[in-house]
Design a protein around this motif. Structure first.
Motif, short mmCIF file in Angstrom:
data_model
loop_
_atom_site.label_atom_id
_atom_site.label_comp_id
_atom_site.label_asym_id
_atom_site.label_seq_id
_atom_site.Cartn_x
_atom_site.Cartn_y
_atom_site.Cartn_z
N VAL A 87 0.85 -1.20 0.00
CA VAL A 87 0.00 0.00 0.00
C VAL A 87 0.88 1.24 0.00
O VAL A 87 1.82 1.35 0.81
CB VAL A 87 -0.94 0.02 1.22
N ILE A 88 0.60 2.16 -0.91
CA ILE A 88 1.38 3.41 -1.00
C ILE A 88 0.53 4.58 -0.50
O ILE A 88 -0.66 4.68 -0.81
CB ILE A 88 1.88 3.66 -2.45
N ILE A 89 1.15 5.42 0.32
CA ILE A 89 0.52 6.67 0.75
C ILE A 89 1.32 7.81 0.12
O ILE A 89 2.48 8.03 0.46
CB ILE A 89 0.51 6.79 2.29
N HIS A 90 0.69 8.50 -0.82
CA HIS A 90 1.38 9.56 -1.56
C HIS A 90 1.50 10.82 -0.72
O HIS A 90 0.77 11.01 0.25
CB HIS A 90 0.62 9.88 -2.86
N GLN A 91 2.42 11.69 -1.14
CA GLN A 91 2.60 12.98 -0.46
C GLN A 91 1.30 13.78 -0.49
O GLN A 91 0.93 14.41 0.49
CB GLN A 91 3.73 13.75 -1.12
N GLU A 92 0.60 13.77 -1.65
CA GLU A 92 -0.70 14.41 -1.73
C GLU A 92 -1.74 13.36 -1.34
O GLU A 92 -2.01 12.42 -2.10
CB GLU A 92 -0.99 14.92 -3.15
N LEU A 93 -2.30 13.50 -0.16
CA LEU A 93 -3.15 12.45 0.39
C LEU A 93 -4.39 12.22 -0.47
O LEU A 93 -5.00 13.16 -0.98
CB LEU A 93 -3.58 12.84 1.82
#
Length: 515
Positions: A87-93
């Motif tokens: 699972v990836i959490i990007h800088q822009e949520l």
């Protein structure tokens, strides 16, 4: 960590875009239950590598192999990587502001039967997930009503609901204050103790040194080395040497200021909150700037730094109550951003992707957008001038792109920030207000931006720098104001300031008589 089994191998990953090789033969190994950091300058290829891993760039669009838990994987999209446990959490949520915490956690994955969502079960499970990340907010709260730090925790709760085995965090603390950052780092450590591996991309090297077990350094699209933090005795200087390929002897360029007379003053500035009429965000604040001077503004998150800057810049925030702006000895009235620009003010927002740039525009249009009339005749833009001017800024600011016809959305964070600076430099301001000018930017690009700021000051302009990083303010400023709860509490020459002195004034309502 060496005795732990390997959970992920990325072997010889190569990824090309038209005219650009973003990744070249990059390899990465992550052990089960470790925190693995990826470091590199802006544009080095860190985020591209993680997009390959998470299926944002699907199998077939890159060369090389990905092996996860001993099996080769070929992700078609982000959903297929999530089903595997990545699972990836990007800088822009990727949260929807108008929906509740519960709705966001289960979006696209709602519990229920026969097409009917069981909201009672969803809320019960949301409470359990929020408890795991240490968030006590009501799960019915709307995302827009909770802070960025809490939003990050909701994203992690969302990942835990997907049975995450490998969590990717891209600049997780870039927009957080010190307390929220520390809470998030502690949470990542807690996930490690439960066997969940993490890959963390961050430019905050002190945080990486604090939590990472291993660090892979990427430079110019190639994996340079992987360091074991404990065994190799890794510190910030060692990481920087790997990132930039040399020792960075100083984080700040040498500079001898050429400070002139006071030319800009704000007196007794008072502004109401835009929605809560009995709350003041600026309380009788006064400050001044001399020509050639770099003035820092320090304050904790929520102290009112951005509110002060935006309200000065053409009343762009809140409701004006009282106060005076004086420039070159004369009172000026700035009722909107256009007035501010016409009177020689420029404001670089802390949020370059939302307020600083239109990500659908190309570099040349972005560069000239704040003052089109400078290159227009009878309301028609001179496209030759537009290209020449933007290309000159591309070269002088060393924006890494082959052409100004490229879209700004394709640039790295550091290069996007340089485009924002170019946009406001083009307006030829007398006073440049920079709000978090190096947020999410690597040390090499920071050094370049500090040099640009110093050059502008040397041209006789005044510069105001707002930053959450005290070492940055101490390294770049000639003088520093501190702000607490909407009031200026101190005015300190940088030569007499240290982190302790600043922090005392940033956490105290006692107002010093300012010079």
């Amino acid at each position: 960590m060496s005795s732990s089994p390997t959970i992920l191998e990325m072997r010889s990953i190569t990824k090309e875009f038209p005219g650009v090789k973003a990744l070249s033969d990059v390899s990465l190994t992550v052990k089960a239950g470790e925190i693995h950091a990826i470091c590199g300058e802006n544009g080095a290829g860190k985020s591209t590598l993680m997009k390959v891993l998470s299926g944002v760039y699907p199998f077939g669009t890159y060369e090389g192999d990905i092996v996860f838990q001993g099996n080769e994987v070929r992700f078609r999209d982000i959903r297929s990587s999530e089903q595997t446990g990545i699972v990836i959490i990007h800088q822009e949520l990727a949260l929807i502001p108008e929906l509740s915490i519960t709705e966001n956690i289960f979006l696209g994955n709602e519990p229920g039967r026969g097409g009917v969502i069981d909201w009672k079960d969803a809320k019960k499970r949301a409470i359990e997930l929020l408890a795991r990340v240490g968030l006590k907010d009501d799960p019915d709260s709307l995302i827009k009503n909770i802070g960025v730090g809490k939003q990050q925790l909701v994203e992690i709760a969302k990942a835990l609901n997907k049975s995450v085995k490998l969590l990717i965090l891209d600049e997780p603390t870039a927009a957080l204050n010190e307390n929220d950052s520390q809470h998030l780092l502690d949470l990542i450590r807690g996930l490690k103790s439960k066997g969940i591996a993490s890959i963390m991309i961050s430019h905050k090297l002190n945080e990486i040194e604090q939590v990472a077990d291993s660090i892979t350094i990427i430079r110019d699209g190639r994996s340079i080395e992987t360091l074991n933090v404990k065994e190799d005795g890794v510190n910030e200087d060692r990481i920087i040497r790997g990132m930039v390929g040399r020792d960075l002897e100083s984080r700040f360029p040498e500079h001898t200021p050429k400070i002139g007379e006071v030319f800009f003053e704000v007196r007794n500035w008072t502004v109401q909150h835009p929605l809560i009429s009995d709350r003041l965000v600026c309380k009788d604040e006064s400050l001044f700037v001399r020509r050639g001077e770099i003035v820092g503004i320090a304050g904790l998150m929520g102290a009112g730094r951005t509110e002060l800057a935006m309200s000065i810049f053409g009343r762009s925030y809140g409701t004006y109550v009282s106060g005076t702006i004086i420039k070159d000895g004369k009172e000026i009235v700035l009722k909107n951003a256009g007035d501010a620009i016409n009177h020689g003010l420029a404001y670089v927002s802390e949020d370059r992707k939302v307020l600083g740039l239109n990500l659908l525009d190309d570099i040349k249009r972005s560069t000239v957008s704040a003052k089109l009339k400078k290159i227009s005749k009878r309301d028609v833009v001179d496209e030759v001038k537009e290209y020449e001017i933007s290309d000159a800024y591309r070269k002088s600011l060393r924006i890494k792109t082959p052409t100004v016809n490229e879209g700004v959305g394709k640039l790295s964070g550091g290069n996007q920030q340089k485009v924002v600076l170019a946009k406001w430099m083009f307006t030829d301001p007398d006073l440049l207000i920079l709000d978090e000018p190096t947020r999410g930017i690597d040390v090499g690009a920071k050094f370049e931006i500090y040099g640009i700021i110093q050059k502008l000051a040397d041209e006789g302009k005044g510069v105001i720098v707002i930053s959450s990083e005290l070492p940055e303010l101490l390294g770049i400023s000639d003088r520093i104001y501190t702000v607490f709860e909407g009031a200026i509490t101190n005015d300190i020459p940088a030569a007499e300031a240290d982190p302790e002195t600043l922090m005392k004034s940033m956490t105290s309502a006692k107002k010093k008589v300012l010079s």
